[in-house]
Write a protein that holds these residues in place. Structure first.
Motif, PDB file in Angstrom:
ATOM      1  N   HIS A 106       9.985  -8.134  10.076  1.00  0.00           N
ATOM      2  CA  HIS A 106       9.977  -9.313   9.206  1.00  0.00           C
ATOM      3  C   HIS A 106      10.377  -8.963   7.771  1.00  0.00           C
ATOM      4  CE1 HIS A 106       7.713 -11.038  12.581  1.00  0.00           C
ATOM      5  NE2 HIS A 106       8.036 -12.210  12.086  1.00  0.00           N
ATOM      6  N   LYS A 107      10.879  -7.742   7.607  1.00  0.00           N
ATOM      7  CA  LYS A 107      11.388  -7.281   6.302  1.00  0.00           C
ATOM      8  C   LYS A 107      10.305  -7.285   5.221  1.00  0.00           C
ATOM      9  CE  LYS A 107      16.225  -8.411   7.158  1.00  0.00           C
ATOM     10  NZ  LYS A 107      16.036  -8.545   8.610  1.00  0.00           N
ATOM     11  N   VAL A 108       9.081  -6.949   5.636  1.00  0.00           N
ATOM     12  CA  VAL A 108       7.989  -6.751   4.689  1.00  0.00           C
ATOM     13  C   VAL A 108       8.024  -5.299   4.225  1.00  0.00           C
ATOM     14  CG1 VAL A 108       5.482  -6.729   4.384  1.00  0.00           C
ATOM     15  CG2 VAL A 108       6.561  -8.523   5.756  1.00  0.00           C
ATOM     16  N   THR A 109       7.983  -5.084   2.928  1.00  0.00           N
ATOM     17  CA  THR A 109       7.940  -3.725   2.387  1.00  0.00           C
ATOM     18  C   THR A 109       6.536  -3.165   2.548  1.00  0.00           C
ATOM     19  OG1 THR A 109       9.656  -4.236   0.758  1.00  0.00           O
ATOM     20  CG2 THR A 109       8.277  -2.299   0.341  1.00  0.00           C
ATOM     21  N   VAL A 110       6.395  -2.071   3.286  1.00  0.00           N
ATOM     22  CA  VAL A 110       5.091  -1.450   3.519  1.00  0.00           C
ATOM     23  C   VAL A 110       4.974  -0.210   2.639  1.00  0.00           C
ATOM     24  CG1 VAL A 110       3.534  -0.426   5.210  1.00  0.00           C
ATOM     25  CG2 VAL A 110       5.059  -2.310   5.889  1.00  0.00           C
ATOM     26  N   LEU A 111       3.981  -0.214   1.776  1.00  0.00           N
ATOM     27  CA  LEU A 111       3.730   0.909   0.875  1.00  0.00           C
ATOM     28  C   LEU A 111       2.457   1.599   1.344  1.00  0.00           C
ATOM     29  CD1 LEU A 111       4.411  -1.025  -2.442  1.00  0.00           C
ATOM     30  CD2 LEU A 111       5.991   0.501  -1.253  1.00  0.00           C
ATOM     31  N   ARG A 112       2.605   2.786   1.904  1.00  0.00           N
ATOM     32  CA  ARG A 112       1.443   3.499   2.449  1.00  0.00           C
ATOM     33  C   ARG A 112       0.772   4.301   1.337  1.00  0.00           C
ATOM     34  NH1 ARG A 112       1.306   3.383   8.101  1.00  0.00           N
ATOM     35  NH2 ARG A 112       3.127   2.349   9.010  1.00  0.00           N
ATOM     36  N   THR A 113       0.087   3.570   0.497  1.00  0.00           N
ATOM     37  CA  THR A 113      -0.577   4.164  -0.662  1.00  0.00           C
ATOM     38  C   THR A 113      -1.657   3.216  -1.155  1.00  0.00           C
ATOM     39  OG1 THR A 113      -0.204   5.105  -2.873  1.00  0.00           O
ATOM     40  CG2 THR A 113       1.039   3.123  -2.308  1.00  0.00           C
ATOM     41  N   ARG A 114      -2.528   3.713  -1.980  1.00  0.00           N
ATOM     42  CA  ARG A 114      -3.568   2.877  -2.574  1.00  0.00           C
ATOM     43  C   ARG A 114      -2.956   2.017  -3.669  1.00  0.00           C
ATOM     44  NH1 ARG A 114      -9.002   2.360  -3.095  1.00  0.00           N
ATOM     45  NH2 ARG A 114      -9.879   1.861  -5.136  1.00  0.00           N
ATOM     46  N   VAL A 258     -27.175  10.282  14.293  1.00  0.00           N
ATOM     47  CA  VAL A 258     -27.754   9.044  13.781  1.00  0.00           C
ATOM     48  C   VAL A 258     -26.594   8.150  13.356  1.00  0.00           C
ATOM     49  CG1 VAL A 258     -29.160   7.955  11.997  1.00  0.00           C
ATOM     50  CG2 VAL A 258     -29.890  10.132  13.006  1.00  0.00           C
ATOM     51  N   LEU A 259     -26.500   7.003  13.991  1.00  0.00           N
ATOM     52  CA  LEU A 259     -25.451   6.035  13.683  1.00  0.00           C
ATOM     53  C   LEU A 259     -26.066   4.883  12.894  1.00  0.00           C
ATOM     54  CD1 LEU A 259     -22.665   4.648  14.017  1.00  0.00           C
ATOM     55  CD2 LEU A 259     -23.446   3.840  16.258  1.00  0.00           C
ATOM     56  N   VAL A 260     -25.599   4.695  11.678  1.00  0.00           N
ATOM     57  CA  VAL A 260     -26.086   3.599  10.848  1.00  0.00           C
ATOM     58  C   VAL A 260     -25.186   2.388  11.054  1.00  0.00           C
ATOM     59  CG1 VAL A 260     -26.499   2.784   8.504  1.00  0.00           C
ATOM     60  CG2 VAL A 260     -27.140   5.108   9.131  1.00  0.00           C
ATOM     61  N   ALA A 261     -25.759   1.324  11.577  1.00  0.00           N
ATOM     62  CA  ALA A 261     -25.037   0.065  11.788  1.00  0.00           C
ATOM     63  C   ALA A 261     -25.839  -1.046  11.126  1.00  0.00           C
ATOM     64  CB  ALA A 261     -24.847  -0.194  13.272  1.00  0.00           C
ATOM     65  N   ALA A 262     -25.997  -0.909   9.824  1.00  0.00           N
ATOM     66  CA  ALA A 262     -26.871  -1.796   9.058  1.00  0.00           C
ATOM     67  C   ALA A 262     -26.080  -2.849   8.296  1.00  0.00           C
ATOM     68  CB  ALA A 262     -27.721  -0.968   8.089  1.00  0.00           C
ATOM     69  N   GLY A 263     -25.009  -3.319   8.881  1.00  0.00           N
ATOM     70  CA  GLY A 263     -24.217  -4.363   8.245  1.00  0.00           C
ATOM     71  C   GLY A 263     -23.022  -3.809   7.484  1.00  0.00           C
ATOM     72  N   ARG A 264     -22.182  -4.720   7.035  1.00  0.00           N
ATOM     73  CA  ARG A 264     -20.975  -4.357   6.303  1.00  0.00           C
ATOM     74  C   ARG A 264     -20.934  -5.129   4.990  1.00  0.00           C
ATOM     75  NH1 ARG A 264     -17.183  -1.799   9.297  1.00  0.00           N
ATOM     76  NH2 ARG A 264     -15.449  -2.655   8.106  1.00  0.00           N
ATOM     77  N   VAL A 265     -20.354  -4.512   3.971  1.00  0.00           N
ATOM     78  CA  VAL A 265     -20.251  -5.138   2.658  1.00  0.00           C
ATOM     79  C   VAL A 265     -18.777  -5.310   2.304  1.00  0.00           C
ATOM     80  CG1 VAL A 265     -22.453  -4.246   1.842  1.00  0.00           C
ATOM     81  CG2 VAL A 265     -20.385  -2.867   1.526  1.00  0.00           C
ATOM     82  N   PRO A 266     -18.459  -6.309   1.488  1.00  0.00           N
ATOM     83  CA  PRO A 266     -17.064  -6.513   1.093  1.00  0.00           C
ATOM     84  C   PRO A 266     -16.495  -5.283   0.384  1.00  0.00           C
ATOM     85  CG  PRO A 266     -18.392  -8.430   0.555  1.00  0.00           C
ATOM     86  CD  PRO A 266     -19.353  -7.351   0.960  1.00  0.00           C
ATOM     87  N   ASN A 267     -15.291  -4.901   0.757  1.00  0.00           N
ATOM     88  CA  ASN A 267     -14.642  -3.717   0.200  1.00  0.00           C
ATOM     89  C   ASN A 267     -13.860  -4.127  -1.052  1.00  0.00           C
ATOM     90  OD1 ASN A 267     -13.750  -1.092  -0.023  1.00  0.00           O
ATOM     91  ND2 ASN A 267     -12.136  -1.302   1.504  1.00  0.00           N
ATOM     92  N   SER A 268     -14.610  -4.402  -2.126  1.00  0.00           N
ATOM     93  CA  SER A 268     -13.996  -4.969  -3.334  1.00  0.00           C
ATOM     94  C   SER A 268     -14.153  -4.104  -4.569  1.00  0.00           C
ATOM     95  CB  SER A 268     -14.617  -6.343  -3.617  1.00  0.00           C
ATOM     96  OG  SER A 268     -16.013  -6.211  -3.858  1.00  0.00           O
ATOM     97  N   ARG A 269     -14.974  -3.082  -4.496  1.00  0.00           N
ATOM     98  CA  ARG A 269     -15.251  -2.292  -5.688  1.00  0.00           C
ATOM     99  C   ARG A 269     -14.114  -1.308  -5.973  1.00  0.00           C
ATOM    100  NH1 ARG A 269     -18.987  -5.532  -7.861  1.00  0.00           N
ATOM    101  NH2 ARG A 269     -20.795  -5.809  -6.496  1.00  0.00           N
ATOM    102  N   GLY A 270     -13.871  -1.087  -7.246  1.00  0.00           N
ATOM    103  CA  GLY A 270     -12.927  -0.049  -7.655  1.00  0.00           C
ATOM    104  C   GLY A 270     -11.469  -0.392  -7.488  1.00  0.00           C
ATOM    105  N   ILE A 271     -11.145  -1.674  -7.301  1.00  0.00           N
ATOM    106  CA  ILE A 271      -9.723  -2.021  -7.169  1.00  0.00           C
ATOM    107  C   ILE A 271      -9.260  -2.948  -8.296  1.00  0.00           C
ATOM    108  CG2 ILE A 271      -9.632  -1.642  -4.688  1.00  0.00           C
ATOM    109  CD1 ILE A 271      -9.916  -4.602  -4.231  1.00  0.00           C
ATOM    110  N   GLY A 272     -10.031  -3.006  -9.382  1.00  0.00           N
ATOM    111  CA  GLY A 272      -9.588  -3.693 -10.585  1.00  0.00           C
ATOM    112  C   GLY A 272      -9.827  -5.187 -10.618  1.00  0.00           C
ATOM    113  N   LEU A 273     -10.618  -5.712  -9.697  1.00  0.00           N
ATOM    114  CA  LEU A 273     -10.790  -7.154  -9.624  1.00  0.00           C
ATOM    115  C   LEU A 273     -11.556  -7.714 -10.819  1.00  0.00           C
ATOM    116  CD1 LEU A 273     -11.603  -7.480  -5.817  1.00  0.00           C
ATOM    117  CD2 LEU A 273      -9.492  -8.169  -6.973  1.00  0.00           C
TER     118      LEU A 273
END
Length: 448
Positions: A106-114, A258-273
């Motif tokens: 679909h001609k989307v530019t994929v940038l494999r970086t943060r 020990v597997l911790v499966a205590a929920g998930r949090v939004p991955n929003s920190r540290g990306i300049g929002l």
């Protein structure tokens, strides 16, 4: 030509980000998507897809045993964890390639970086390169939540569980949600000694009480231990690599993982929002309106990072709606009513609509129909495990407002039944449908 480098820049190539990128590009937009890990996101790489493959693998434990009752001379079998693990990871690699290929086609530019947000219409790549876009879409998903306590670094999450070098003989799973119960069923069938540890007193909060009680009963019968109201105090790593786990109000426990499966949090920190002025809630979720637009008009978000409904199909629907609205000339709003869900426990659960408690609180007068039965296969196999189907009906209108099921293939059956609930069909509509016999699904049209 636009003054921007791209019409749309997407941060995160998971389910929502890939769908938004592909659809926006198909509408003619110039699109780039940045992904710092692997294309496909949580669901494809380290979530529902590889987990479902492990669920399939786990089912063979009982299927092989039951096959003897059906006339098959099955020898004693041994499970080989590395074979399944490596085959699952190879399938993940294949799917990642397909997702990347779709974006390329679909001609989307994929940038494999943060990439991080550097302004309302600017992003910054890991190497310092800055790019501009008319709109920025955040689709960074969620991340496993690990409570802090002494030794918590010795625990793993659902991110690492697919890469275990050896199958743990003893595994403690922290949490009471769908991830905890799914992996409990998986490892129990693989032969591990499984203990679920929950800091509260309820599993699968939000599901119908009768259904979750039935799963608890069946899980205990299968040999899974449960410890409720038992918060973690510490984990110590022993010289032999095993772990000593201290829980509040319990004797010390020994485990290999020990597997911790205590929920998930939004991955929003540290990306300049926040620096860009994007408003987050107290959990870190991006606040968006019905058009997925944040407090900054040029920045949007879809999927688990918004913490609305943490389900892959919902993220996909949101990504599609965003792209159609802003690039396809088709304003679309996602309907969050009657979204079906499943727990791929052992046995699995399917649910859509209101639970009995929710319906009574909201509607007042309801009728409840149940079918409690043994699947035909379980009868011949000599397995006492019972399925439970439950229908919630608005007594005033006869409309079916909830369906809840636990038993073999419950999610597969529930998907079609969810169409009926979404369409607002009545109990009479179910009653007027001829049963498909012999099947488990026929119970839905025979409820009395």
């Amino acid at each position: 030509m636009s003054d921007f480098d791209y019409d749309l820049f997407v941060i995160g190539a998971g389910s929502g980000g890939v769908r938004a990128s592909r659809i926006a590009a198909s509408h003619g937009a110039r699109v780039a998507v940045a992904e710092e890990y692997r294309v496909g996101g949580t669901c494809v790489i380290r979530g529902c897809v590889p987990k479902k493959l492990l669920v399939y693998g786990a089912h063979f434990a009982e299927d092989i045993h039951d096959a003897r009752k059906f006339g098959w001379d099955v020898p004693d079998c041994k499970f080989d964890w590395p074979v399944l693990r490596d085959n699952v990871l190879a399938e993940v690699d294949r799917l990642e390639g397909l997702y990347g290929q779709t974006l390329d086609n679909h001609k989307v530019t994929v940038l494999r970086t943060r990439a991080t947000v550097a302004g309302p219409q600017k992003v910054r790549l890991a190497d310092g390169t800055e790019l501009t876009a008319e709109r920025i879409l955040i689709a960074t998903g969620g991340w496993p939540h690990v409570p802090e306590f002494p030794g918590s670094q010795h625990a793993i999450t659902s991110n690492e569980v697919f890469h275990l070098e050896t199958l743990p003989k003893r595994i403690i799973i922290a949490g009471g949600g769908y991830i905890a119960n799914e992996f409990a069923g998986i490892f129990n069938e693989f032969g591990s000694k499984v203990t679920i540890v929950n800091r509260g007193d309820t599993i699968l909060r939000g599901y119908d009480e009768q259904i979750r009680d039935r799963l608890l009963q069946i899980s205990m019968t299968k040999g899974i231990d449960f410890k409720f109201n038992a918060p973690f105090q510490s984990i110590e790593k022993n010289d032999d690599g095993s772990l000593t786990v201290m829980l509040e109000g319990c004797e010390p426990m020994q485990a290999d993982a020990v597997l911790v499966a205590a929920g998930r949090v939004p991955n929003s920190r540290g990306i300049g929002l926040e620096e860009a002025g994007v408003e987050l809630d107290d959990k870190g979720a991006i606040k968006v309106d019905e058009r997925n637009q944040s407090s900054v008009p040029s920045i949007f978000a879809v999927g688990d990072v918004t913490d609305r409904i943490q389900l892959t199909p919902v993220a996909i629907r949101e990504g599609q709606a965003f792209a159609d609205t802003f690039y396809g000339g088709k304003p679309t709003v996602v309907d969050y009513q009657n979204v079906p869900s499943a727990v791929f426990s052992h046995p699995p659960i399917g649910a859509v609509g209101m639970t009995e408690a929710e319906a009574r609180n909201k509607l007042g007068s309801v009728r409840v129909y149940t079918s409690d039965f043994r699947a035909m296969k379980n009868v011949l196999a000599g397995r006492n495990e019972r399925a439970l189907y439950k229908m919630i009906v608005n007594a005033a209108t006869d409309q079916v407002v909830g369906l809840h099921m636990i038993g073999p293939d419950a999610p597969e059956i529930l998907q079609a039944a969810a169409v009926a609930v979404k369409a607002g069909l009545t109990k009479a509509d179910f009653d007027n449908t001829v049963a498909l016999h012999p099947s488990m699904a026929e119970e839905l049209v025979l409820l009395k």
